[in-house]
Design a protein around this motif. Structure first.
Motif, mmCIF file in Angstrom:
data_model
loop_
_atom_site.group_PDB
_atom_site.id
_atom_site.type_symbol
_atom_site.label_atom_id
_atom_site.label_comp_id
_atom_site.label_asym_id
_atom_site.label_seq_id
_atom_site.Cartn_x
_atom_site.Cartn_y
_atom_site.Cartn_z
ATOM 1 N N ALA A 1 -7.826 -5.907 -2.347
ATOM 2 C CA ALA A 1 -8.083 -6.962 -3.332
ATOM 3 C C ALA A 1 -6.997 -8.040 -3.249
ATOM 4 O O ALA A 1 -7.290 -9.235 -3.311
ATOM 5 N N VAL A 2 -5.748 -7.598 -3.079
ATOM 6 C CA VAL A 2 -4.646 -8.566 -2.955
ATOM 7 C C VAL A 2 -4.808 -9.347 -1.646
ATOM 8 O O VAL A 2 -4.666 -10.572 -1.609
ATOM 9 N N ARG B 1 -9.770 4.475 -11.911
ATOM 10 C CA ARG B 1 -10.675 4.077 -10.831
ATOM 11 C C ARG B 1 -11.536 5.235 -10.343
ATOM 12 O O ARG B 1 -12.717 5.073 -10.065
ATOM 13 N N THR C 1 -7.401 4.326 -4.132
ATOM 14 C CA THR C 1 -7.042 3.265 -5.080
ATOM 15 C C THR C 1 -5.993 2.339 -4.475
ATOM 16 O O THR C 1 -6.059 1.109 -4.649
ATOM 17 N N GLU D 1 0.834 -1.199 0.000
ATOM 18 C CA GLU D 1 0.000 0.000 0.000
ATOM 19 C C GLU D 1 0.877 1.261 0.000
ATOM 20 O O GLU D 1 0.613 2.207 -0.738
ATOM 21 N N LEU E 1 -3.730 4.835 -12.650
ATOM 22 C CA LEU E 1 -4.694 3.954 -11.981
ATOM 23 C C LEU E 1 -5.791 4.756 -11.294
ATOM 24 O O LEU E 1 -6.957 4.368 -11.288
ATOM 25 N N LEU F 1 2.421 1.757 -3.418
ATOM 26 C CA LEU F 1 1.440 2.286 -4.367
ATOM 27 C C LEU F 1 1.192 3.769 -4.105
ATOM 28 O O LEU F 1 1.092 4.566 -5.037
ATOM 29 N N LEU G 1 -6.629 -1.617 -3.936
ATOM 30 C CA LEU G 1 -5.768 -2.651 -4.540
ATOM 31 C C LEU G 1 -5.190 -3.569 -3.470
ATOM 32 O O LEU G 1 -5.171 -4.792 -3.623
ATOM 33 N N LEU H 1 -0.959 -8.840 -8.052
ATOM 34 C CA LEU H 1 -1.125 -7.384 -8.150
ATOM 35 C C LEU H 1 -1.383 -6.978 -9.607
ATOM 36 O O LEU H 1 -2.267 -6.158 -9.889
ATOM 37 N N GLU I 1 -4.885 -7.703 -10.489
ATOM 38 C CA GLU I 1 -5.815 -6.745 -9.872
ATOM 39 C C GLU I 1 -5.778 -5.395 -10.591
ATOM 40 O O GLU I 1 -6.806 -4.739 -10.756
ATOM 41 N N ILE I 2 -4.585 -4.987 -11.016
ATOM 42 C CA ILE I 2 -4.460 -3.726 -11.768
ATOM 43 C C ILE I 2 -5.187 -3.857 -13.116
ATOM 44 O O ILE I 2 -5.901 -2.950 -13.551
ATOM 45 N N LEU J 1 -8.847 -3.546 -12.529
ATOM 46 C CA LEU J 1 -9.223 -2.146 -12.261
ATOM 47 C C LEU J 1 -9.344 -1.374 -13.584
ATOM 48 O O LEU J 1 -10.309 -0.640 -13.809
#
Ligand code: GDP
Length: 324
Positions: free
Chosen positions: A76-77, A287, A69, A57, A283, A60, A73, A96, A99-100, A103
């Motif tokens: 989700a991971v 999103r 976002t 996190e 991203l 990111l 993410l 990852l 998941e990207i 998105l």
């Protein structure tokens, strides 16, 4: 800033080194940072536990993905790895990446180009984002595609914007409709639409103002311009491109939202990605703005506009071999 044109810019696009070649400099630091943080956490023998997810996190966030976002993410991971046995960095990277990709897939796809005798494109966004430069870059692409192009200098408020577009028009040997500085942008648009129809032009590109006297007036003006375009040419504007400066980062998104709502943006051009190591903003655009990124600006020359490929981007963001 704005008047600083590249005098050596070629009138037609030069051969390109491909998407990765153009954006890799900007993304290199982003993916290095993300993977280093994750690699360190994994190497510390922590496996795939909460601290790795926290590092994820954090990585990111530092890539400018934005708080919402980044946590979406990471969640989700987390949902896919919770309770799992110890895993390694490649496994985390694969999850990852998926998941990207999800998105990006959730945002609307780039609209197909409508077949119409006169295609009208508005370029909107705040001052300094690169609207005028992007108008010229798009005009060069349209011309290279064999379309007849007309430019409209409807940014009548930023000092120098009209002259700047005139310089590009001269360099590209394209006609420009202009009024004096401070003139009514809608009047410029009206004249440009009439001229485009009269001359049988295929593509009209309209550089709009990024600031008027107040933000409210700007949004009202843009709404009015949309109405005028639609009245003069059915379905116009056919595309409204929101020009966003990647170096402004996540802070620019709030303002961007206003342009999406009031100006009906249909896609984003993300400029100055060459000058930003924080490519994660893409991203957040997908999103949070729910808009596709159509092009990225990677320099000040006329050929420094690259069609955006989200799949390649996702891989480059995570340090895919192809980006090295
Ligand atoms: P406008 O106020 O939105 O019309 O912005 P301009 O088109 O004048 O752009 C502002 C400055 O950003 C100018 O100096 C441009 O040359 C520069 N610029 C625009 N796009 C890019 C880009 O993709 N990369 C870089 N490095 N500079 C850019």
């Amino acid at each position: 800033m704005a008047e600083d044109l590249d005098k050596d810019a070629a009138p037609a696009p030069r051969p390109r080194g491909g998407f990765f070649a153009k954006i890799k400099r900007g993304l290199f630091m982003t993916h290095t940072e993300i993977l280093e943080k994750l690699g360190t956490a994994v190497k510390q023998g922590l496996g795939f536990d909460e601290s790795v997810l926290e590092s994820l996190e954090e990585a990111l966030l530092s890539a400018d993905v934005g708080a919402d976002t980044a946590s979406a993410l990471a969640d989700a991971v987390r949902a896919r790895t919770g309770g799992a046995e110890r895993k390694d960095l490649p496994a985390l990277r694969t999850i990852l990446l998926e998941e990207i990709e999800k998105l990006i897939a959730a945002a609307p796809k780039p609209p197909a180009r409508i077949e119409t005798p006169l295609f009208v494109t508005f370029l909107v966004g705040v001052n300094g984002s690169g609207k005028t430069t992007t108008t010229a870059k798009l005009a060069a692409r349209e011309k290279a595609a064999g379309r007849s192009v007309l430019l409209a200098a409807a940014d009548t408020f930023r000092a120098g914007a009209i002259e700047q577009l005139q310089t590009w028009a001269d360099r590209l040997s394209l006609p420009l409709v202009r009024h004096r500085e401070g003139a009514d942008p809608s009047a410029v648009l009206f004249d440009a639409l009439s001229a485009a129809k009269a001359r049988g032009v295929a593509s009209l590109l309209v550089d709009t103002a990024g600031r008027l006297h107040t933000k409210k007036n700007l949004m009202e003006e843009l709404a009015k311009m949309r109405r005028i375009a639609g009245r003069e040419v059915p379905g116009a504007p056919h595309a409204t491109l929101l020009v966003l400066d990647a170096t402004t980062g996540i802070n620019g998104l709030e303002q961007a939202r206003r342009f999406v709502e009031a100006a009906g943006a249909t896609g984003v051009v993300l400029t100055k990605l060459d000058g930003s190591a924080r490519g994660g903003i893409v991203l957040a655009i997908y999103r949070e703005l729910k808009l596709p990124v159509l092009f990225v600006g990677v320099g000040e020359s006329v050929d420094d506009l690259v069609p955006f490929d989200p799949a390649e981007y996702a891989r480059a963001l995570l340090g895919d071999d192809a980006s090295n």
